[in-house]
Design a protein around this motif. Sequence first.
Motif, PDB file in Angstrom:
ATOM      1  N   LEU A 106      52.905  26.512  -9.126  1.00  0.00           N
ATOM      2  CA  LEU A 106      52.057  25.885 -10.143  1.00  0.00           C
ATOM      3  C   LEU A 106      52.851  25.433 -11.365  1.00  0.00           C
ATOM      4  N   GLY A 107      54.117  25.134 -11.196  1.00  0.00           N
ATOM      5  CA  GLY A 107      54.967  24.759 -12.317  1.00  0.00           C
ATOM      6  C   GLY A 107      54.563  23.493 -13.026  1.00  0.00           C
ATOM      7  N   ASP A 108      53.836  22.611 -12.351  1.00  0.00           N
ATOM      8  CA  ASP A 108      53.415  21.361 -12.976  1.00  0.00           C
ATOM      9  C   ASP A 108      51.979  21.408 -13.500  1.00  0.00           C
ATOM     10  N   VAL A 109      51.356  22.586 -13.450  1.00  0.00           N
ATOM     11  CA  VAL A 109      49.992  22.785 -13.946  1.00  0.00           C
ATOM     12  C   VAL A 109      50.093  23.435 -15.326  1.00  0.00           C
ATOM     13  N   PRO A 110      49.285  23.011 -16.305  1.00  0.00           N
ATOM     14  CA  PRO A 110      49.313  23.680 -17.608  1.00  0.00           C
ATOM     15  C   PRO A 110      48.926  25.161 -17.465  1.00  0.00           C
ATOM     16  N   LEU A 111      49.818  26.038 -17.926  1.00  0.00           N
ATOM     17  CA  LEU A 111      49.629  27.486 -17.835  1.00  0.00           C
ATOM     18  C   LEU A 111      49.723  28.075 -19.234  1.00  0.00           C
ATOM     19  N   LEU A 112      48.894  29.073 -19.519  1.00  0.00           N
ATOM     20  CA  LEU A 112      48.910  29.706 -20.833  1.00  0.00           C
ATOM     21  C   LEU A 112      48.677  31.197 -20.668  1.00  0.00           C
ATOM     22  N   CYS A 113      49.455  31.998 -21.388  1.00  0.00           N
ATOM     23  CA  CYS A 113      49.299  33.456 -21.388  1.00  0.00           C
ATOM     24  C   CYS A 113      48.835  33.930 -22.762  1.00  0.00           C
ATOM     25  N   ALA A 114      48.054  35.004 -22.762  1.00  0.00           N
ATOM     26  CA  ALA A 114      47.599  35.629 -24.010  1.00  0.00           C
ATOM     27  C   ALA A 114      47.419  37.119 -23.769  1.00  0.00           C
ATOM     28  N   GLN A 115      47.311  37.856 -24.859  1.00  0.00           N
ATOM     29  CA  GLN A 115      47.068  39.287 -24.747  1.00  0.00           C
ATOM     30  C   GLN A 115      45.577  39.546 -24.712  1.00  0.00           C
ATOM     31  N   GLU A 116      45.165  40.405 -23.812  1.00  0.00           N
ATOM     32  CA  GLU A 116      43.767  40.820 -23.676  1.00  0.00           C
ATOM     33  C   GLU A 116      43.381  41.693 -24.870  1.00  0.00           C
ATOM     34  N   LEU A 117      42.130  41.708 -25.232  1.00  0.00           N
ATOM     35  CA  LEU A 117      41.643  42.593 -26.290  1.00  0.00           C
ATOM     36  C   LEU A 117      41.891  44.049 -25.920  1.00  0.00           C
ATOM     37  N   GLU A 118      42.213  44.863 -26.912  1.00  0.00           N
ATOM     38  CA  GLU A 118      42.353  46.307 -26.686  1.00  0.00           C
ATOM     39  C   GLU A 118      40.990  46.950 -26.916  1.00  0.00           C
ATOM     40  N   ILE A 119      40.356  47.337 -25.831  1.00  0.00           N
ATOM     41  CA  ILE A 119      39.025  47.934 -25.893  1.00  0.00           C
ATOM     42  C   ILE A 119      39.125  49.375 -25.410  1.00  0.00           C
ATOM     43  N   ASP A 120      38.562  50.322 -26.152  1.00  0.00           N
ATOM     44  CA  ASP A 120      38.561  51.718 -25.717  1.00  0.00           C
ATOM     45  C   ASP A 120      37.931  51.816 -24.336  1.00  0.00           C
ATOM     46  N   GLY A 121      38.631  52.478 -23.431  1.00  0.00           N
ATOM     47  CA  GLY A 121      38.112  52.652 -22.082  1.00  0.00           C
ATOM     48  C   GLY A 121      38.377  51.477 -21.161  1.00  0.00           C
ATOM     49  N   GLY A 122      39.063  50.450 -21.649  1.00  0.00           N
ATOM     50  CA  GLY A 122      39.379  49.292 -20.815  1.00  0.00           C
ATOM     51  C   GLY A 122      40.375  49.651 -19.727  1.00  0.00           C
ATOM     52  N   GLU A 123      40.415  48.844 -18.696  1.00  0.00           N
ATOM     53  CA  GLU A 123      41.333  49.065 -17.572  1.00  0.00           C
ATOM     54  C   GLU A 123      42.766  48.819 -18.023  1.00  0.00           C
ATOM     55  N   PRO A 124      43.645  49.832 -17.913  1.00  0.00           N
ATOM     56  CA  PRO A 124      45.041  49.637 -18.318  1.00  0.00           C
ATOM     57  C   PRO A 124      45.823  48.832 -17.290  1.00  0.00           C
ATOM     58  N   LEU A 125      46.938  48.286 -17.725  1.00  0.00           N
ATOM     59  CA  LEU A 125      47.861  47.544 -16.857  1.00  0.00           C
ATOM     60  C   LEU A 125      47.118  46.479 -16.043  1.00  0.00           C
ATOM     61  N   CYS A 126      46.297  45.704 -16.737  1.00  0.00           N
ATOM     62  CA  CYS A 126      45.421  44.734 -16.085  1.00  0.00           C
ATOM     63  C   CYS A 126      45.840  43.303 -16.410  1.00  0.00           C
ATOM     64  N   LEU A 127      45.861  42.481 -15.383  1.00  0.00           N
ATOM     65  CA  LEU A 127      46.148  41.048 -15.493  1.00  0.00           C
ATOM     66  C   LEU A 127      44.899  40.280 -15.097  1.00  0.00           C
ATOM     67  N   ARG A 128      44.511  39.326 -15.924  1.00  0.00           N
ATOM     68  CA  ARG A 128      43.341  38.503 -15.619  1.00  0.00           C
ATOM     69  C   ARG A 128      43.757  37.042 -15.564  1.00  0.00           C
ATOM     70  N   VAL A 129      42.989  36.257 -14.813  1.00  0.00           N
ATOM     71  CA  VAL A 129      43.274  34.827 -14.684  1.00  0.00           C
ATOM     72  C   VAL A 129      41.957  34.053 -14.707  1.00  0.00           C
ATOM     73  N   LEU A 130      41.993  32.898 -15.341  1.00  0.00           N
ATOM     74  CA  LEU A 130      40.867  31.971 -15.380  1.00  0.00           C
ATOM     75  C   LEU A 130      41.411  30.610 -14.958  1.00  0.00           C
ATOM     76  N   ILE A 131      40.968  30.139 -13.811  1.00  0.00           N
ATOM     77  CA  ILE A 131      41.420  28.846 -13.273  1.00  0.00           C
ATOM     78  C   ILE A 131      40.358  27.800 -13.563  1.00  0.00           C
ATOM     79  N   HIS A 132      40.757  26.706 -14.188  1.00  0.00           N
ATOM     80  CA  HIS A 132      39.869  25.560 -14.391  1.00  0.00           C
ATOM     81  C   HIS A 132      40.197  24.545 -13.302  1.00  0.00           C
ATOM     82  N   LEU A 133      39.171  24.091 -12.595  1.00  0.00           N
ATOM     83  CA  LEU A 133      39.391  23.167 -11.499  1.00  0.00           C
ATOM     84  C   LEU A 133      38.255  22.165 -11.395  1.00  0.00           C
ATOM     85  N   VAL A 134      38.519  21.115 -10.656  1.00  0.00           N
ATOM     86  CA  VAL A 134      37.507  20.115 -10.344  1.00  0.00           C
ATOM     87  C   VAL A 134      37.116  20.324  -8.888  1.00  0.00           C
ATOM     88  N   THR A 135      35.811  20.402  -8.632  1.00  0.00           N
ATOM     89  CA  THR A 135      35.340  20.671  -7.280  1.00  0.00           C
ATOM     90  C   THR A 135      33.969  20.060  -7.072  1.00  0.00           C
TER      91      THR A 135
END
Length: 122
Positions: free
Chosen positions: A69-98
């Motif tokens: 996906l090197g030619d697709v716009p990619l952006l990383c950010a830090q997740e909110l720190e929420i008490d009781g949240g899942e540790p060591l977690c990676l999330r992704v949101l893909i925007h697509l046309v379908t």
Amino acid sequence: MSRAVRALRGATTVDADTPEQIQERMIALLTAMFERNDIHHDDLISVFFTATSDINSAFPAAAARKFGLGDVPLLCAQELEIDGGEPLCLRVLIHLVTDRGRQELHHVYLERARGLRDDLPE
């Protein structure tokens, strides 16, 4: 149905904050999302990644580039720190046309992230 912009969610976790594990789990997540939803590269608009604050050894987008996906716009950010949240977690949101409706897309949650969304069908 005409083509529309849609968003597809996914998440996974790592057992340790290492570049190798981040790459392995992120590629597994992207592979599952693409296969389960029959996503084609040309459908993509952008991909947004977040990581919990306990992940700092690698950018999730680096794994996405290795995934092709090197030619697709990619952006990383830090997740909110929420008490009781899942540790060591990676999330992704893909925007697509379908031409599929929202109900036809399948969000993917792997590893310990499966517990984040109990409202989604398997």
